[in-house]
Structure formats: structure tokens, C-alpha cells
Design a protein around this motif. Structure first.
Motif: not given
Lengths: 550, 177
Positions: A503-514
């Protein structure tokens, strides 16, 4: 204070949206959401936690983003109103009446209104200062209110997050790895480390994170802004900021205002012009002569250590300087600029003592208007005494001539002329274009021969010790902006369930493309299940719903 | 409960500090034009000037006595109006330890001597040729009168014309016991 106790047993402050330890959504609102609001990592924003005492109320007011934005807009509006007409600072008249007249003459009724509303001195008005001050308070309070808890939460991150947290992240995946089962976490760790992530593991959970500092960008630029505003405030403290002006005539020695112990002598003022035939723009604008150079040659003097104001016997030459526009005198942190000039002020007047009947001259005398002498002796029995000197003759008051200023704008004299013919003396009042003989007809007169003039320089003395602070504030601000805009805080959580499911999850505060590019790389390398961008599926679903309603 | 109290105190302190900073900023900008460096109660800046008779006057040498320092110019009408009153009060206070020192702003010896003679002024008159004493006392408008007490501190700053009663009261206020 009440606490929210999460199912995992962790105590969270009231207002927390996402459990600080396991990541379970705590509010009904968050539970309903498909994707969690990760803006402040779900922390309780401090101001929202209590709202009781007056201090808390004030605090909450300034902490509010709405209030902050309103203050920014108000500041911008006020600051721009101040640019509609020139501020009083730039108007070179001194008294209030003159200022009022200036605004009326130049800008009519609008100018008068502008002046009367106090907008002509807007930036030093109390209300503008309070507005800027409130903005500063808002920046500080909002930063403390959000920055500190965010910092705490980022510092104490758990590796393992609850299923409900993972499922509500924008990027989520669950499924069996395509190959190399059992080695998945090792592979993820290897790949993530290669991509410069910091990897932490705890049992069957892994968390990879990079560029956490990017989250501090906004707080760093707030610190920069506060340093900048503080530096502006510092200007008001004595000694930090000097902005003085002076007029200095050629040949004059004067104490330099704002520069204790220094004296300046005007050796010469030079105005050079281009001697070309007017052409092009010059003709269009009706400019005959164009200035090439404004320059004051000065000698700077310094008092001896321990000398008092008024003592000028032991002045020491510091240096001579050529002050030109854009090339100020610089000394000990002070700068002296060429700002203004006045040409051809009367310096000396030359008269001849002549016999009115024959026109014969008994001699000439030159009067230094800045330092007239009591008596000018022309020969053994011929002399002229100055009874009275009025540098700026403004008329008679009860028979006594008056002067309006100490400047020789309109010099007038009362002379007493002693000649061999009239040894008892004759009195004559001489002003420009005017001669009176108050005590009866004279045989002699003072006939005007000519003048010498001198120029004067308008100099401005500045010292600004706040510039380094302004600079530092500006640099911190830019650093914060750069950190906040060029780096993204990226996190990946992976958990290997007992049945081998990943099970995995990811988060970024900006630039989802990168972020996705890196996710693609790690997915391929560690044979992870394909992830889903839930924000995009949500968008698509909405679209479909929208289509259906059509 | 304790934690909350602490937090309130911290917040209160932060807000109070910010309020003081803003208050100070507003206060200084509003009062900036009126008084800059010179304040009542502060030490009067020492200076040394030579009077028309060639006698040296150093302010610190008057310590223990009161000094009425008057800045003036020959073109200044209110100066002209108040001089006769100053002259009369000077005569009655001189023996009681209150001195008058007039400082002309950078005019020529001729003009000042002529003026002093025509006004029958008997107190010491000096000329601040380089305007350095004027700068030190931050004088922008004439007449300006600074009253200095026996400790050498500024007792009062008067800008503009004074009546004879005011002059007498001011001189009384700086009279050494």
C-alpha cells in the motif's frame, strides 16, 4: 484544554484535522473527503484552538488569512493614493500656508482637497503607519500561529500511517508487487535514496522524504519582511538616519547639519552647459540650453577632538571634494549630494563718490555685502561711512528702513559722505533704482558702478545606517521566496501488509508532475502496483456528472 | 490549564511588544518636526562663542547660574519686539544669577553691531558665523529661546515671541537659589 484522542491513542489538540501520529482523519469533514487537506499537515492552527480571553481574540484576529489579505490590500491602496500627487517632501516650500497654496496653484480644487485630507504627507500620517504596523503584526502572528505547529508536526512524523490517511492521499496505490516480492521495501529504499530522498523504516513501513525545508519558505520570507520593516522603523531612532539640506554660498564656511564637528567651505560652484545649436527633442520642448554639469568644489573641515560648537579656530582640513550630480562627497558613512543651485546672488557692490554738478569722481569703493565695513576711506579728508545696511530692503517703518531677510536680494544703504567740500558730512539713502536725500540737498552722491555676484549650492547630507538591515531583510525575503518556489516537499509512504500487498501513498506541496516522474521511476524499479491520482479521477467524475446533467 | 495560561502570557507579551513598537513609530513621526534631538530636561549642548566685545562665552562656565539663550536675526521682527523687554529683565536678573546670551545667526559684524547699538542692548551678543550652535540647538525658526538652569539642563524651549511677563517668569524659573 480538551484533547481529541485518536483511535491510536494519541492526544491531539482541539482543531486537529489529521492525527499527528497515525494520520487518521479526525474531523467529520475530513472523514468525508476523498483527499485530505494537507496544507498544514492537518495540524490544529493555534488560533483556532482557543478563543476565550481578549488576548486570544486579538491574536486570532491577526492570525486570520482574511484579515491579512485585507490589510495587504488596504496598504496597497493607501500607498498608491500617496503617489497621485507629489508628497510634501518633494515640494520645496516650508510653511503650511505656502504648501496649501502650492497644491492649489498646481492642481486646483483637487490639490486643495488632497492637501486638506492630509494625503500630501500620507506616508508619515499616523493612520498609514498603523496600517503598516498592523500588517507587520499580522505577518508575525500568522507565522507563529502556523509555522511553529507545522514545524513540530514535520519534526515528529511517524513512518507508519493509518490506512485511512493513506487512502485519502492524492496519490494512492494498493496491490501486489509485480516481481521480487518480499524485497519491495529494500528496492524502494535503494531507489529513493538514489533520488536523494531521506528514507526511514519502521517494521514493515517505509517513509521517504525530501526537501522538507521547502515548507519553511513562506516563513523565511516573512522573517525577511519583518527585518525589512524593522529596518525602516530603525530610521526613526536618533543617529540611524540623517537627511538634511543646506544652502552654501561660494566663499562661505558653514557647520554641516547632521554631521557634528564638520564644517564645509564652498570653493566654487560650476554650471556647465552644452553649447550646441538646439535640435530634435530640444527644439520640440523649447529648451535652449542643456546642462552638462553641476558641480560644487568644497573643502571639508573637521574640528579638533573635544572642540565645541562655535569654535572654529583649530579646524583641520579633511580633504577637498568635487561634488557632482550622482557623484556625492563620501566621508565616514555620510554622503553629500549636489541637489540644487542658485546663480548670481549679489556679492559686492561698487560705488563711486561723485560730485553731482561736475560729475567728477573722488574715488570708488567696493562693499562686500556679506561683510560690509563701517567706513571706507578714499583719501585724507574723503571717506564714506555706512550708517545702515539693509540686505533685503522692504520699506520704511516709522522712518526706519527695514530688511525682510538676511539675504542681499535688494540691498539698501544709508551712507554718510565726508568730502573736503562738505567735511561735516552728507547723508544719502541708496537702494536699487532709488536714492533719497533725507537731510536736504547733497552736493555728492554715491553712483552705482557695478556688482559682482556669486553662486550658491543646495547640498543634501545623508547617512543611512539602516541600509545593511534593509539589504539583509531583502535577501532573507528573496531566499524564502526561492526556497518556497523552487523546491517541493515530497513524501512517499509505503507499507507492506502481512499478506504481501503493497500500500503506498505520496504527497507533495507543489509540482505533482515532478513527483509523478519520480514515482514512475520507483514504481518501475521496485515493481510497485500502479498508482492512481485521485484528484484527477475526482475531476473526471465531476466532469461526467456534469455531462449527465446536460 | 497551566499551558494555556502560559500561552496567553506569551501571546500577550508578543502583542504588547508589537503595540509598543507601532506606538513608538507613530509617536516619533508625529513629533519629529517639532523636537529632534533637543529635549527639555536634557543637558544643554555646550558651545563657545565670542561676543562683540571680544569676550569668550562658554556655556559650561555658567554652571551654577541660569542662562537665557536667545537666537535672533536683524530681519526678524518678533526678535526686535522682544529685545527691549529682555533688556529690562536682564538688568533686574543679572545680579540674581540669571544671564542673557544672544546668538545672532551668521550675519555680518557690521549689521549686528549697528543693530545692537540702535537697540541699546547691553547683554552679551555673539554671532554664530558658521551656524554650528544653531545646528547643535536644532533652531529652525526665530526667535528661539532656550532656558538653561543651574545644572546646565534645558528647563524650557520657547519658539516665537515672548511677552515681558513671560520673560520674567522664565528667568525666575532658572534662578539659582
Amino acid at each position: 484544554m480538551e484533547k481529541i484522542i485518536c483511535e491510536c491513542g494519541h492526544e491531539n489538540p482541539v482543531g486537529t484535522k489529521i492525527c499527528g501520529r497515525c494520520g487518521r482523519p479526525l474531523t467529520e469533514e475530513e472523514k468525508q473527503k476523498k483527499i485530505l487537506d494537507m496544507r498544514y499537515d492537518g495540524i490544529a492552527i493555534r488560533s483556532k484552538t482557543h478563543n476565550k480571553s481578549i488576548i486570544d481574540k486579538i491574536w486570532n484576529f491577526f492570525s486570520s488569512v482574511k484579515v491579512g489579505i485585507t490589510l495587504i490590500i488596504l496598504n496597497l491602496i493607501a500607498a498608491s493614493i500617496g503617489t497621485i500627487l507629489p508628497q510634501e517632501f518633494y515640494v520645496s516650500v516650508s510653511t503650511d500656508a505656502e504648501k496649501a497654496k502650492y497644491y492649489e496653484d498646481m492642481y486646483g480644487a483637487f490639490g486643495t482637497l488632497y492637501y486638506n485630507l492630509g494625503l500630501s504627507d500620507l506616508y508619515s500620517s499616523w493612520w498609514f503607519q498603523i496600517l503598516v504596523g498592523m500588517l507587520a503584526v499580522s505577518i508575525i502572528v500568522a507565522s507563529i500561529d502556523r509555522g511553529l505547529p507545522l514545524h513540530k508536526s514535520l519534526k515528529n512524523q511517524r513512518v507508519k500511517r493509518h490506512q485511512s490517511f493513506m487512502k485519502r492521499q492524492r496519490v494512492f496505490a494498493e496491490g501486489a508487487p509485480a516481481a521480487e516480492q518480499g524485497k519491495t521495501l529494500d528496492l524502494v529504499e535503494q531507489k529513493m535514496k538514489a533520488m536523494k530522498y531521506k528514507v526511514r523504516r519502521e517494521g514493515n513501513a517505509l517513509m521517504a522524504e525530501k526537501n522538507r525545508f521547502a515548507r519553511y519558505g513562506p516563513y523565511i520570507n516573512h522573517v525577511g519582511l519583518i527585518v525589512f520593516l524593522g529596518a525602516v522603523m530603525l530610521r526613526l531612532l536618533p543617529g540611524f538616519y540623517i537627511d538634511e539640506s543646506m544652502w552654501l554660498r561660494e566663499g562661505e564656511l558653514r557647520a554641516v547639519p547632521g554631521m557634528e564637528g564638520y564644517f564645509i567651505h564652498n570653493d566654487e560652484f560650476i554650471l556647465e552647459t552644452y553649447d550646441n545649436e538646439p535640435q530634435g527633442e530640444q527644439l520640440k520642448q523649447g529648451v535652449n540650453v542643456m546642462a552638462k554639469n553641476y558641480q560644487t568644489n568644497v573643502t571639508l573641515y573637521k574640528q579638533q577632538e573635544g572642540d565645541l560648537p562655535g569654535q572654529t579656530d583649530n579646524l583641520e582640513v579633511v580633504d577637498t571634494f568635487e561634488i557632482k550630480v550622482n557623484s556625492p562627497l563620501k566621508h565616514e558613512g555620510y554622503a553629500m549630494y549636489q541637489m540644487d543651485y542658485g546663480l548670481n546672488e549679489l556679492k559686492t557692490m561698487k560705488f563711486a563718490l561723485t560730485n553731482k554738478a561736475s560729475g567728477d569722481s573722488l574715488g570708488e569703493l567696493t562693499i562686500d555685502l556679506a561683510n560690509p565695513e563701517t567706513e571706507y576711506v578714499l583719501s585724507d579728508n574723503t571717506r564714506v561711512e555706512i550708517v545702515s545696511y539693509l540686505p533685503d530692503f522692504s520699506g520704511f517703518e516709522e522712518g526706519v528702513p527695514q530688511t525682510a531677510s538676511p539675504t542681499p536680494n535688494n540691498p539698501a544703504f544709508i551712507f554718510r559722505m565726508y568730502t573736503p567740500e562738505k567735511p561735516e558730512g552728507e547723508t544719502s539713502f541708496v537702494a536699487i533704482q532709488q536714492t533719497l536725500e533725507p537731510l536736504g540737498e547733497n552736493a555728492y552722491k554715491m553712483s552705482f558702478q557695478g556688482v559682482e555676484t556669486r553662486n550658491m549650492s543646495g547640498l543634501t547630507i545623508r547617512k543611512d545606517k539602516t541600509i545593511p538591515f534593509l539589504f539583509i531583510g531583502g535577501m532573507i525575503f528573496m531566499l524564502g521566496v526561492a526556497i518556497g518556489s523552487y523546491w517541493a516537499h515530497r513524501r512517499l509512504w509505503v507499507e507492506e501488509l502481512p499478506d504481501g500487498t503493497i500500500r503506498l501513498a505520496a504527497h507533495t506541496n507543489k509540482n505533482w508532475f515532478g513527483m509523478k516522474k519520480e514515482l514512475d521511476a520507483v514504481t518501475a524499479f521496485a515493481h510497485l502496483p500502479a498508482y492512481v491520482d485521485q484528484a484527477e479521477t475526482e475531476k473526471e467524475e465531476n466532469k461526467k456528472e456534469g455531462d449527465n446533467t446536460l | 490549564m497551566d499551558k494555556k495560561k502560559k500561552r496567553s502570557i506569551t501571546r500577550g507579551i508578543i502583542l504588547a511588544l508589537l503595540a509598543v513598537a507601532i506606538g513608538y513609530t507613530v509617536y516619533t513621526t508625529i513629533t519629529k518636526d517639532k523636537v529632534d534631538v533637543l529635549k527639555v530636561g536634557a543637558e544643554a549642548p555646550d558651545f563657545e562663542l565670542v561676543d562683540l566685545n571680544g569676550e569668550m562665552h562658554r556655556l559650561s562656565e555658567y554652571k551654577g547660574q541660569g542662562v537665557l539663550l536667545n537666537f535672533w536675526g536683524t530681519w526678524c521682527e518678533p526678535c526686535k519686539r522682544e529685545f527691549p523687554a529682555i533688556e529690562r529683565q536682564y538688568k533686574s536678573f543679572e545680579t540674581q544669577g540669571v544671564h542673557v546670551l544672544a546668538v545672532n545667526i551668521a550675519q555680518s559684524d557690521f549689521e549686528v553691531k549697528n543693530y545692537v547699538k540702535s537697540m541699546n542692548m547691553t547683554f552679551p551678543v555673539t554671532i554664530d558665523k558658521t551656524k554650528s550652535v544653531m545646528n547643535a540647538y536644532n533652531v529652525t525658526n526665530l526667535p528661539a529661546t532656550i532656558l538653561i538652569n543651574k545644572e546646565g539642563k534645558i528647563e524650557k524651549i520657547v519658539t516665537g515671541e515672548m511677552t515681558e511677563a513671560q520673560i520674567a517668569a522664565h528667568m525666575e524659573s532658572i534662578k539659582p537659589e
